[in-house]
Design a protein around this motif. Structure first.
Motif, PDB file in Angstrom:
ATOM      1  N   ALA A  17      -5.795 -13.441   5.305  1.00  0.00           N
ATOM      2  CA  ALA A  17      -5.704 -12.257   4.445  1.00  0.00           C
ATOM      3  C   ALA A  17      -4.604 -11.320   4.931  1.00  0.00           C
ATOM      4  N   GLU A  18      -4.516 -11.136   6.238  1.00  0.00           N
ATOM      5  CA  GLU A  18      -3.460 -10.279   6.795  1.00  0.00           C
ATOM      6  C   GLU A  18      -2.083 -10.849   6.454  1.00  0.00           C
ATOM      7  N   GLU A  19      -1.926 -12.143   6.567  1.00  0.00           N
ATOM      8  CA  GLU A  19      -0.653 -12.803   6.262  1.00  0.00           C
ATOM      9  C   GLU A  19      -0.279 -12.632   4.784  1.00  0.00           C
ATOM     10  N   ILE A  20      -1.252 -12.751   3.909  1.00  0.00           N
ATOM     11  CA  ILE A  20      -0.998 -12.631   2.468  1.00  0.00           C
ATOM     12  C   ILE A  20      -0.426 -11.251   2.133  1.00  0.00           C
ATOM     13  N   TYR A  21      -0.982 -10.211   2.753  1.00  0.00           N
ATOM     14  CA  TYR A  21      -0.652  -8.841   2.354  1.00  0.00           C
ATOM     15  C   TYR A  21       0.276  -8.098   3.309  1.00  0.00           C
ATOM     16  N   LYS A  22       0.747  -8.755   4.358  1.00  0.00           N
ATOM     17  CA  LYS A  22       1.520  -8.029   5.379  1.00  0.00           C
ATOM     18  C   LYS A  22       2.842  -7.455   4.869  1.00  0.00           C
ATOM     19  N   ASN A  23       3.401  -8.030   3.832  1.00  0.00           N
ATOM     20  CA  ASN A  23       4.678  -7.524   3.306  1.00  0.00           C
ATOM     21  C   ASN A  23       4.515  -6.725   2.023  1.00  0.00           C
ATOM     22  N   HIS A  24       3.298  -6.374   1.694  1.00  0.00           N
ATOM     23  CA  HIS A  24       3.030  -5.569   0.497  1.00  0.00           C
ATOM     24  C   HIS A  24       3.602  -4.178   0.731  1.00  0.00           C
ATOM     25  N   GLU A  25       4.334  -3.663  -0.231  1.00  0.00           N
ATOM     26  CA  GLU A  25       5.093  -2.426  -0.005  1.00  0.00           C
ATOM     27  C   GLU A  25       4.253  -1.170   0.159  1.00  0.00           C
ATOM     28  N   SER A  26       3.039  -1.141  -0.382  1.00  0.00           N
ATOM     29  CA  SER A  26       2.280   0.108  -0.331  1.00  0.00           C
ATOM     30  C   SER A  26       1.064   0.080   0.585  1.00  0.00           C
ATOM     31  N   PHE A  54     -12.326  -5.000   4.297  1.00  0.00           N
ATOM     32  CA  PHE A  54     -12.801  -6.187   3.606  1.00  0.00           C
ATOM     33  C   PHE A  54     -13.423  -7.112   4.640  1.00  0.00           C
ATOM     34  N   VAL A  55     -14.712  -7.377   4.496  1.00  0.00           N
ATOM     35  CA  VAL A  55     -15.398  -8.299   5.396  1.00  0.00           C
ATOM     36  C   VAL A  55     -15.634  -9.604   4.649  1.00  0.00           C
ATOM     37  N   ILE A  79     -17.568  -6.575   0.618  1.00  0.00           N
ATOM     38  CA  ILE A  79     -17.961  -7.902   1.097  1.00  0.00           C
ATOM     39  C   ILE A  79     -17.352  -8.936   0.160  1.00  0.00           C
ATOM     40  N   LEU A  80     -16.528  -9.830   0.712  1.00  0.00           N
ATOM     41  CA  LEU A  80     -15.827 -10.828  -0.100  1.00  0.00           C
ATOM     42  C   LEU A  80     -16.646 -12.086  -0.361  1.00  0.00           C
ATOM     43  N   ASP A  81     -17.691 -12.328   0.425  1.00  0.00           N
ATOM     44  CA  ASP A  81     -18.521 -13.531   0.276  1.00  0.00           C
ATOM     45  C   ASP A  81     -17.701 -14.808   0.388  1.00  0.00           C
ATOM     46  N   ILE A  82     -16.885 -14.874   1.434  1.00  0.00           N
ATOM     47  CA  ILE A  82     -16.088 -16.077   1.713  1.00  0.00           C
ATOM     48  C   ILE A  82     -16.604 -16.680   3.010  1.00  0.00           C
ATOM     49  N   GLU A  83     -17.258 -17.830   2.895  1.00  0.00           N
ATOM     50  CA  GLU A  83     -17.842 -18.474   4.075  1.00  0.00           C
ATOM     51  C   GLU A  83     -16.766 -19.138   4.927  1.00  0.00           C
ATOM     52  N   MET A  96      -8.952 -17.363  -3.227  1.00  0.00           N
ATOM     53  CA  MET A  96     -10.190 -16.576  -3.190  1.00  0.00           C
ATOM     54  C   MET A  96      -9.911 -15.151  -2.705  1.00  0.00           C
ATOM     55  N   ILE A  97      -9.103 -15.026  -1.671  1.00  0.00           N
ATOM     56  CA  ILE A  97      -8.787 -13.703  -1.137  1.00  0.00           C
ATOM     57  C   ILE A  97      -8.021 -12.888  -2.175  1.00  0.00           C
ATOM     58  N   ARG A  98      -6.993 -13.476  -2.743  1.00  0.00           N
ATOM     59  CA  ARG A  98      -6.190 -12.755  -3.750  1.00  0.00           C
ATOM     60  C   ARG A  98      -7.043 -12.294  -4.937  1.00  0.00           C
ATOM     61  N   SER A  99      -7.874 -13.174  -5.455  1.00  0.00           N
ATOM     62  CA  SER A  99      -8.661 -12.808  -6.638  1.00  0.00           C
ATOM     63  C   SER A  99      -9.687 -11.733  -6.318  1.00  0.00           C
ATOM     64  N   SER A 100     -10.143 -11.656  -5.079  1.00  0.00           N
ATOM     65  CA  SER A 100     -11.129 -10.640  -4.685  1.00  0.00           C
ATOM     66  C   SER A 100     -10.483  -9.318  -4.282  1.00  0.00           C
ATOM     67  N   VAL A 101      -9.340  -9.374  -3.617  1.00  0.00           N
ATOM     68  CA  VAL A 101      -8.720  -8.173  -3.039  1.00  0.00           C
ATOM     69  C   VAL A 101      -7.764  -7.496  -4.016  1.00  0.00           C
ATOM     70  N   ASP A 102      -6.998  -8.254  -4.776  1.00  0.00           N
ATOM     71  CA  ASP A 102      -5.967  -7.666  -5.654  1.00  0.00           C
ATOM     72  C   ASP A 102      -6.485  -6.549  -6.558  1.00  0.00           C
ATOM     73  N   PRO A 103      -7.691  -6.665  -7.148  1.00  0.00           N
ATOM     74  CA  PRO A 103      -8.166  -5.567  -8.004  1.00  0.00           C
ATOM     75  C   PRO A 103      -8.270  -4.221  -7.272  1.00  0.00           C
ATOM     76  N   TYR A 104      -8.488  -4.238  -5.979  1.00  0.00           N
ATOM     77  CA  TYR A 104      -8.581  -3.005  -5.192  1.00  0.00           C
ATOM     78  C   TYR A 104      -7.198  -2.415  -4.893  1.00  0.00           C
ATOM     79  N   LEU A 105      -6.167  -3.205  -5.129  1.00  0.00           N
ATOM     80  CA  LEU A 105      -4.801  -2.769  -4.833  1.00  0.00           C
ATOM     81  C   LEU A 105      -4.043  -2.401  -6.105  1.00  0.00           C
ATOM     82  N   GLY A 106      -4.745  -2.234  -7.177  1.00  0.00           N
ATOM     83  CA  GLY A 106      -4.090  -1.909  -8.434  1.00  0.00           C
ATOM     84  C   GLY A 106      -3.312  -3.082  -8.988  1.00  0.00           C
TER      85      GLY A 106
END
Length: 108
Positions: A17-26, A54-55, A79-83, A96-106
């Motif tokens: 998850a950190e790798e996916i979003y580390k270069n996000h500008e905001s 996000f847990v 809670i992302l519910d990712i086992e 799974m991470i993108r579909s769960s987290v992206d809505p919180y990032l606008g």
């Protein structure tokens, strides 16, 4: 916005998850684990730093509350519910991470 991703050992899920979003500008991202053997262990300071946590599983939220009740009382937790069935950057895990987290990032 400061985002913290938490799993057990900080080995596969939260670093992905950190790798996916580390270069996000905001946003600024970090990851940590709840287990004693975690690569990066969760701290009260990390919890306080985060605007949103996000847990991966419900047990991670429970562990954070047990260890840092004061800091957690002020925290927004999702809670992302990712086992723990995935390796680092597993395509299914990334989706799974993108579909769960992206809505919180606008929309990401």
């Amino acid at each position: 916005m400061n985002i913290l991703f938490v799993c057990s050992k900080n080995q596969w899920r939260s670093p992905t998850a950190e790798e996916i979003y580390k270069n996000h500008e905001s946003i600024h991202v970090r990851s940590a684990g709840t287990e004693p053997g975690a690569r990066i262990k969760i701290t009260a300071r990390l919890i306080s730093w985060a605007d949103i946590i996000f847990v991966m599983e419900k047990k991670h939220k429970q562990r954070l509350i047990q260890r840092c009740p004061d800091e957690m009382s002020q925290s927004k937790v999702v809670i992302l519910d990712i086992e723990d069935h995935y390796k680092f950057m597993d395509p299914e895990l990334v989706d799974m991470i993108r579909s769960s987290v992206d809505p919180y990032l606008g929309g990401g």
